[in-house]
Scaffold this active site. Sequence first.
Site, PDB file in Angstrom:
ATOM      1  N   ASN A   1       0.797  -1.230   0.000  1.00 28.58           N
ATOM      2  CA  ASN A   1       0.000   0.000   0.000  1.00 28.58           C
ATOM      3  C   ASN A   1       0.828   1.278   0.000  1.00 28.58           C
ATOM      4  O   ASN A   1       0.397   2.302  -0.535  1.00 28.58           O
ATOM      5  CB  ASN A   1      -1.004   0.002   1.156  1.00 28.58           C
ATOM      6  CG  ASN A   1      -0.365  -0.175   2.505  1.00 28.58           C
ATOM      7  OD1 ASN A   1       0.666  -0.830   2.643  1.00 28.58           O
ATOM      8  ND2 ASN A   1      -0.968   0.409   3.533  1.00 28.58           N
TER       9      ASN A   1
ATOM     10  N   GLU B   1       3.744  -4.504  12.203  1.00 30.23           N
ATOM     11  CA  GLU B   1       2.791  -3.418  11.961  1.00 30.23           C
ATOM     12  C   GLU B   1       1.657  -4.017  11.149  1.00 30.23           C
ATOM     13  O   GLU B   1       1.805  -4.280   9.954  1.00 30.23           O
ATOM     14  CB  GLU B   1       3.471  -2.268  11.209  1.00 30.23           C
ATOM     15  CG  GLU B   1       4.600  -1.611  11.973  1.00 30.23           C
ATOM     16  CD  GLU B   1       4.143  -0.926  13.244  1.00 30.23           C
ATOM     17  OE1 GLU B   1       2.931  -0.631  13.374  1.00 30.23           O
ATOM     18  OE2 GLU B   1       4.983  -0.702  14.126  1.00 30.23           O
TER      19      GLU B   1
ATOM     20  N   CYS C   1      -3.755   1.382   6.882  1.00 29.32           N
ATOM     21  CA  CYS C   1      -4.147   0.818   8.177  1.00 29.32           C
ATOM     22  C   CYS C   1      -4.817   1.839   9.075  1.00 29.32           C
ATOM     23  O   CYS C   1      -5.493   1.467  10.033  1.00 29.32           O
ATOM     24  CB  CYS C   1      -2.916   0.237   8.879  1.00 29.32           C
ATOM     25  SG  CYS C   1      -2.172  -1.157   8.021  1.00 29.32           S
TER      26      CYS C   1
END
Length: 481
Positions: free
Chosen positions: A154, A249, A287
């Site tokens: 991303n 993460e 996120c």
Amino acid sequence: MTTTHEFWLAGRRESGPEAFEVHHPWDGSLVGRVSVPTEEQVEEAVAAAVAVQAEFSATPAHVRAAALDHVARRLTERTEEIARLVTAENGKPIKWARGEIGRAASVFRWAAEEARRFNSGEAQRLDTDAGGVGRLALTRRFPRGVVLGIAPFNFPLNLVAHKVAPAIAVGTPIILKPAPATPLSALVLGEILAETDLPAGSWSVLPVPNDRMPALVQDERLPVISFTGSGPVGWGILDSVPRKHVTLELGGNAAAVVLADWSSEEDLEWAATRIATFANYQGGQSCISVQRVVADASVYDRLVEKVVAKVRAQVTGDPSDDSVDVGPLVSEAAAKRVEAWVDEAVAAGAKLLTGGGRHGATYAPTVLAELPAGVTLACEEVFGPVLSLHRVQDTAEAFAVVNDSPYGLQAGVFTHDLQTAFRAHRELEVGGVVVGDVPSYRADQMPYGGAKQSGVGREGVKYAMDDYTYERVLVLSGLAL
């Protein structure tokens, strides 16, 4: 003829006998072919990284800082070129891609600054007890060992930067594995790193297929793993190597809370604009994109009207167009998954206020209200341009709704009240609370990471440098202090 991109093995270009294709999510066009390293080439990269550890750790700070400064400068000079490449491989609108290149350049610039400060040392007198008379402790940090950095699709350059820059700053070698869908910008970073004076073996960029990653994860010569990606993969890595130092993460289900005191027209305009923008930027593939809006009943109806209007105003289309706000998701399969989740929610009783349509890999910016508690959208990270709205009666209920999630990455709280801001910081089970804005705000130099299922450890240059190193104390004796 389509270009076949070579990979970077111990600082030099190499190619393997096999390659895979990278396609543009917008129209499916072929962007490039990427050469795949053989098992023998991966072994060579790991061995070179292990062999150079002592040399790299001893590299003067000014050498590491100069290399990092060079990367920051060259990323800035090549912004438009690399941004176009990010858009082509990722589908990200060009305006957001340009922003990503700027952020990555800043990460390397901050790393250069931290490299100059790193290991200045801390001295501590030990004669606070009689047994410590004449003794002084000096504490410094030393690398844990070679880092295996595993990056997501991303943010194919900036999240690579967050793994590579701290490693260079502390002088520890890194093996970088970019996402299979978006390896091209990481390979360009390799071009820039190759222009520096960093020792051979201190870095490699290896587009290793996912099915060959378990062997690298298990390799005892790679004691540090920095992973950004999905929860199942991340926790699987941690479970498989419990004695390694692993930073994860992972996902989020970020909420923006709009409280009763955020009630003026100006307040609600600002909140609605930020919510609409950051529920849909990157196609919602962040996120910390806004997935939930939790609004006090006293402002809910006014806020909903504004949010829906602003979401409808988001421009979707060809991501290479400067006017486009929302491009495709990374693949048609990703868009179909989002479509299925929304359809499930609507069938269960959720109210569709806008959006809800898919065309290929593009999913229309979508707003839902009255989301049933048991549907997938209420429990999991959508990773798409979908937003749900929730009405609450007071601050306590709002914070309870935020915490009613297995994830805890960041939250945004729109309030003017300082006491409420500190209450949010105290009560919300997340890694970061942003007051007066959406949860999507991230300054790349601050600590970034989550609680609960959102992962372990922190990124942000200084904090990743701490993760890559450990404290070692030196006690000097017989001193006249």
